[in-house]
Design an enzyme around this catalytic site. Structure first.
Site, short mmCIF file in Angstrom:
data_model
loop_
_atom_site.label_atom_id
_atom_site.label_comp_id
_atom_site.label_asym_id
_atom_site.label_seq_id
_atom_site.Cartn_x
_atom_site.Cartn_y
_atom_site.Cartn_z
N ASN A 12 1.00 -1.24 -0.06
CA ASN A 12 -0.35 -0.23 0.05
C ASN A 12 1.08 0.95 -0.08
O ASN A 12 1.39 1.36 1.08
CB ASN A 12 -0.58 -0.14 1.00
N TRP A 13 0.93 1.58 -0.88
CA TRP A 13 1.79 3.01 -1.31
C TRP A 13 1.56 4.17 -0.28
O TRP A 13 2.34 5.65 -0.51
CB TRP A 13 1.99 3.07 -2.79
N LYS A 14 -0.06 4.19 -0.84
CA LYS A 14 -0.60 5.53 0.39
C LYS A 14 -0.17 6.89 -0.43
O LYS A 14 -0.64 6.68 -1.00
CB LYS A 14 -0.01 5.87 1.99
N HIS A 99 -9.15 1.17 5.42
CA HIS A 99 -7.76 1.19 6.44
C HIS A 99 -7.55 1.65 6.95
O HIS A 99 -8.80 3.01 8.02
CB HIS A 99 -6.94 1.61 5.14
N GLU A 101 -6.24 4.40 8.79
CA GLU A 101 -6.13 5.69 7.65
C GLU A 101 -7.55 6.05 7.54
O GLU A 101 -8.06 7.84 7.87
CB GLU A 101 -4.92 6.20 7.44
N GLU A 171 -4.55 -4.99 10.94
CA GLU A 171 -3.65 -4.14 11.26
C GLU A 171 -3.98 -2.93 12.01
O GLU A 171 -3.89 -2.10 12.36
CB GLU A 171 -3.34 -2.73 10.05
N GLY A 177 3.67 2.24 10.53
CA GLY A 177 4.06 3.07 10.41
C GLY A 177 4.81 3.20 12.03
O GLY A 177 5.83 4.92 12.07
N SER A 217 3.74 -2.39 10.29
CA SER A 217 5.58 -1.78 10.27
C SER A 217 6.15 -2.96 10.01
O SER A 217 6.89 -3.95 10.75
CB SER A 217 6.40 -1.92 12.21
N GLY A 238 3.36 -0.81 3.91
CA GLY A 238 3.16 0.64 3.91
C GLY A 238 4.95 0.91 3.68
O GLY A 238 4.96 0.60 2.77
N GLY A 239 5.40 1.59 4.56
CA GLY A 239 6.58 2.07 4.13
C GLY A 239 7.59 1.29 3.28
O GLY A 239 8.35 1.75 2.08
#
Length: 255
Positions: A12-14, A99, A101, A171, A177, A217, A238-239
């Site tokens: 997921n590149w957000k 998600h 967020e 999640e 993050g 993470s 994610g990251g």
């Protein structure tokens, strides 16, 4: 994605990687990851980069694309939103729904996630339903209850014949993050709880066909241990999915 469950490696590149960065990413990533039919690799790029991702993936049907969000309405005056039909027309196969967020930054409710899941299923795409608790909820001993509350509205609108089209991603909000990852045991415990809820709603056979992913993470150095746990069918990253080498390493850790 029916049983036997194959590992799902999702990135997921957000709000990262515009079209130019997307082209560069895949030029590198695809050289690092050989095609394989024993796992599913999925990317959720920003909407503005979706076309660049699709172009870069021509000739690599083993890598699938999804969108990060949709609206439940088919069309209308919803500035900034995407419909399921638009996503499908663009080439998306999956949709992230709920998600953390979207829930905690944009105020999306569990009832709204249910409406989105319904729209995604009706549109012929695969919903990837995200659930997870905050640190305060975990410290209060409510982690499983919170996840059950997030699942309930969705499970109530899914027909038994649609369960195999669902993917669930656990999640924990406190691990996204932050660099803090749930222990493998924590992940396995919650994945078991999620599958028990699915079994209560639809029966054991149907529940066993649903991939349940872990997100929070995830990195190349912890992915293999997380995915070795019972009931952890892959990861939502994610990251670390923004780095072609790191994400290729995560994909290689499956199996």
């Amino acid at each position: 994605m029916s049983a036997p469950r194959r590992p799902v490696l999702a990135g997921n590149w957000k709000m990262n990687h515009g079209p130019s960065d997307t082209a560069r990413f895949f030029a590198d990533f695809l050289n690092r990851l050989a095609p394989a039919d024993d796992r599913s690799v999925v990317f959720f790029p920003p909407a503005i980069s979706f076309a660049a991702a699709r172009e870069a993936l021509q000739g690599r049907p083993d890598v699938r694309l999804g969108v990060q969000n949709v609206h439940w309405e088919a069309s209308g005056a919803f500035t900034g939103e995407l419909s399921v039909a638009m996503a499908k027309d663009a080439g998306a196969e999956l949709v992230l729904v709920g998600h953390s967020e979207r829930r905690h930054v944009f105020g999306e409710t569990s009832d709204e996630t249910a409406k989105k899941v319904r729209a995604v299923l009706d549109g012929g795409l695969v919903p990837v339903l995200c659930v997870g608790e905050t640190l305060d909820e975990r410290n209060a001993g409510r982690a499983e209850a919170v996840v059950a509350e997030q699942l309930a509205p969705v499970l109530s609108i899914i027909r038994p014949d649609e369960v195999a089209e669902l993917v669930v991603a656990y999640e924990p909000v406190w691990a996204i993050g932050t660099g803090v990852t749930a222990t493998p045991g924590d992940a396995a415990s919650m994945h078991h709880a999620v599958r028990e809820r699915l079994a209560q709603a639809f029966g054991r056979e149907a529940a066993d066909a649903v991939p349940v992913l872990y997100g929070g993470s995830v990195k190349p150095d912890n992915a293999a241990e997380l995915m070795s746990q019972p009931g952890v069918d892959g990861v939502l990253v994610g990251g670390a999915s923004l780095d072609p080498g790191g994400f290729a390493a995560i994909c290689g850790a499956a199996g």
